[in-house]
Design a protein around this motif. Sequence first.
Motif, PDB file in Angstrom:
ATOM      1  N   ALA A  11      41.663  19.405  52.886  1.00 19.28           N
ATOM      2  CA  ALA A  11      40.295  19.095  52.464  1.00 19.28           C
ATOM      3  C   ALA A  11      40.159  17.683  51.906  1.00 19.28           C
ATOM      4  CB  ALA A  11      39.782  20.133  51.482  1.00 19.28           C
ATOM      5  N   ILE A  12      41.028  16.777  52.363  1.00 25.87           N
ATOM      6  CA  ILE A  12      40.935  15.364  52.002  1.00 25.87           C
ATOM      7  C   ILE A  12      40.440  14.615  53.229  1.00 25.87           C
ATOM      8  CG2 ILE A  12      42.141  13.323  51.157  1.00 25.87           C
ATOM      9  CD1 ILE A  12      42.099  15.690  49.170  1.00 25.87           C
ATOM     10  N   ASN A  13      39.290  13.962  53.115  1.00 27.08           N
ATOM     11  CA  ASN A  13      38.740  13.174  54.213  1.00 27.08           C
ATOM     12  C   ASN A  13      39.023  11.695  53.970  1.00 27.08           C
ATOM     13  OD1 ASN A  13      37.557  15.370  55.516  1.00 27.08           O
ATOM     14  ND2 ASN A  13      35.683  15.181  54.318  1.00 27.08           N
ATOM     15  N   VAL A  14      39.345  10.987  55.040  1.00 22.76           N
ATOM     16  CA  VAL A  14      39.552   9.547  54.964  1.00 22.76           C
ATOM     17  C   VAL A  14      38.597   8.882  55.950  1.00 22.76           C
ATOM     18  CG1 VAL A  14      41.186   7.656  55.273  1.00 22.76           C
ATOM     19  CG2 VAL A  14      41.986   9.836  54.336  1.00 22.76           C
ATOM     20  N   LEU A  15      37.722   8.023  55.417  1.00 23.21           N
ATOM     21  CA  LEU A  15      36.768   7.273  56.230  1.00 23.21           C
ATOM     22  C   LEU A  15      37.159   5.800  56.200  1.00 23.21           C
ATOM     23  CD1 LEU A  15      33.549   8.906  54.775  1.00 23.21           C
ATOM     24  CD2 LEU A  15      34.660   9.487  56.932  1.00 23.21           C
ATOM     25  N   VAL A  16      37.034   5.129  57.348  1.00 26.64           N
ATOM     26  CA  VAL A  16      37.439   3.734  57.450  1.00 26.64           C
ATOM     27  C   VAL A  16      36.302   2.894  58.030  1.00 26.64           C
ATOM     28  CG1 VAL A  16      39.115   2.122  58.452  1.00 26.64           C
ATOM     29  CG2 VAL A  16      39.826   4.459  57.900  1.00 26.64           C
ATOM     30  N   LYS A  17      36.013   1.773  57.380  1.00 26.03           N
ATOM     31  CA  LYS A  17      35.090   0.768  57.920  1.00 26.03           C
ATOM     32  C   LYS A  17      35.866  -0.533  58.022  1.00 26.03           C
ATOM     33  CE  LYS A  17      30.910   2.629  55.805  1.00 26.03           C
ATOM     34  NZ  LYS A  17      29.807   2.360  54.863  1.00 26.03           N
ATOM     35  N   THR A  18      35.678  -1.245  59.137  1.00 27.16           N
ATOM     36  CA  THR A  18      36.388  -2.504  59.329  1.00 27.16           C
ATOM     37  C   THR A  18      35.397  -3.639  59.549  1.00 27.16           C
ATOM     38  OG1 THR A  18      36.562  -2.227  61.726  1.00 27.16           O
ATOM     39  CG2 THR A  18      38.348  -1.310  60.395  1.00 27.16           C
ATOM     40  N   ALA A  19      35.846  -4.852  59.278  1.00 29.32           N
ATOM     41  CA  ALA A  19      35.019  -6.033  59.515  1.00 29.32           C
ATOM     42  C   ALA A  19      35.925  -7.223  59.819  1.00 29.32           C
ATOM     43  CB  ALA A  19      34.139  -6.342  58.310  1.00 29.32           C
ATOM     44  N   TYR A  20      35.472  -8.070  60.722  1.00 21.82           N
ATOM     45  CA  TYR A  20      36.148  -9.325  61.031  1.00 21.82           C
ATOM     46  C   TYR A  20      35.626 -10.384  60.071  1.00 21.82           C
ATOM     47  CZ  TYR A  20      37.315 -13.590  63.589  1.00 21.82           C
ATOM     48  OH  TYR A  20      37.772 -14.835  63.938  1.00 21.82           O
ATOM     49  N   LEU A  21      36.511 -11.225  59.561  1.00 21.17           N
ATOM     50  CA  LEU A  21      36.135 -12.262  58.608  1.00 21.17           C
ATOM     51  C   LEU A  21      36.312 -13.647  59.244  1.00 21.17           C
ATOM     52  CD1 LEU A  21      37.869 -10.757  55.433  1.00 21.17           C
ATOM     53  CD2 LEU A  21      35.514 -10.428  56.229  1.00 21.17           C
ATOM     54  N   ILE A  38      38.284   1.710  52.759  1.00 26.18           N
ATOM     55  CA  ILE A  38      38.709   3.103  52.886  1.00 26.18           C
ATOM     56  C   ILE A  38      37.995   3.925  51.816  1.00 26.18           C
ATOM     57  CG2 ILE A  38      40.663   4.716  52.779  1.00 26.18           C
ATOM     58  CD1 ILE A  38      41.210   2.795  54.985  1.00 26.18           C
ATOM     59  N   THR A  39      37.438   5.056  52.227  1.00 20.43           N
ATOM     60  CA  THR A  39      36.899   6.029  51.287  1.00 20.43           C
ATOM     61  C   THR A  39      37.687   7.323  51.450  1.00 20.43           C
ATOM     62  OG1 THR A  39      34.694   5.049  51.346  1.00 20.43           O
ATOM     63  CG2 THR A  39      34.855   7.321  50.544  1.00 20.43           C
ATOM     64  N   ILE A  40      38.271   7.777  50.354  1.00 22.18           N
ATOM     65  CA  ILE A  40      39.048   9.013  50.341  1.00 22.18           C
ATOM     66  C   ILE A  40      38.221  10.045  49.585  1.00 22.18           C
ATOM     67  CG2 ILE A  40      41.228  10.116  49.676  1.00 22.18           C
ATOM     68  CD1 ILE A  40      42.333   7.146  49.502  1.00 22.18           C
ATOM     69  N   GLU A  41      37.838  11.104  50.283  1.00 20.57           N
ATOM     70  CA  GLU A  41      37.007  12.153  49.696  1.00 20.57           C
ATOM     71  C   GLU A  41      37.857  13.388  49.414  1.00 20.57           C
ATOM     72  OE1 GLU A  41      32.870  11.198  52.093  1.00 20.57           O
ATOM     73  OE2 GLU A  41      34.209  12.762  52.850  1.00 20.57           O
ATOM     74  N   ASN A  42      37.733  13.910  48.209  1.00 19.52           N
ATOM     75  CA  ASN A  42      38.441  15.137  47.849  1.00 19.52           C
ATOM     76  C   ASN A  42      37.464  16.301  47.921  1.00 19.52           C
ATOM     77  OD1 ASN A  42      39.869  17.238  46.807  1.00 19.52           O
ATOM     78  ND2 ASN A  42      40.379  16.247  44.867  1.00 19.52           N
ATOM     79  N   ASN A  43      37.519  17.039  49.006  1.00 22.41           N
ATOM     80  CA  ASN A  43      36.664  18.207  49.198  1.00 22.41           C
ATOM     81  C   ASN A  43      37.384  19.509  48.874  1.00 22.41           C
ATOM     82  OD1 ASN A  43      34.374  16.713  50.084  1.00 22.41           O
ATOM     83  ND2 ASN A  43      35.441  16.364  52.008  1.00 22.41           N
TER      84      ASN A  43
END
Length: 130
Positions: A11-21, A38-43
């Motif tokens: 029940a741990i979700n990991v969301l990733v957003k990336t960007a070029y700099l 990174i967003t780590i959600e504890n569900n």
Amino acid sequence: MTMQPATEIKAINVLVKTAYLPEQSMADDEKYVFSYTITIENNSDSPVKLLNRHWVITDANGDTTEVQGEGVIGQQPNILPGQHFTYSSGCILKTPIGTMQGHYQMRDQVEQLFDVDIPVFRLAIPNILN
């Protein structure tokens, strides 16, 4: 900025957003800088603590770098049930496209260790793949 799929383990979700700099990159010197958030959600119903990270970073030439260490950005966050932890970091590639993948080692409230896999996600300059 691109959104990547999430993973769920215990029940741990990991969301990733990336960007070029582009302002930090120098293509002539084979230096392409990317950020990732990174967003780590504890569900789950219990708190967890992020202990360690392990990343495998691969550029378009197939060159691979492994990064391992305690926590993330100097922290080993405790994430309470229903809460999340978000952080940003970055990496430099020699090519305008590459990938990252890895896992976090975590500990639950009964001191059991478990890994949360982070599926492969892409780092790419905008419109390179169309």
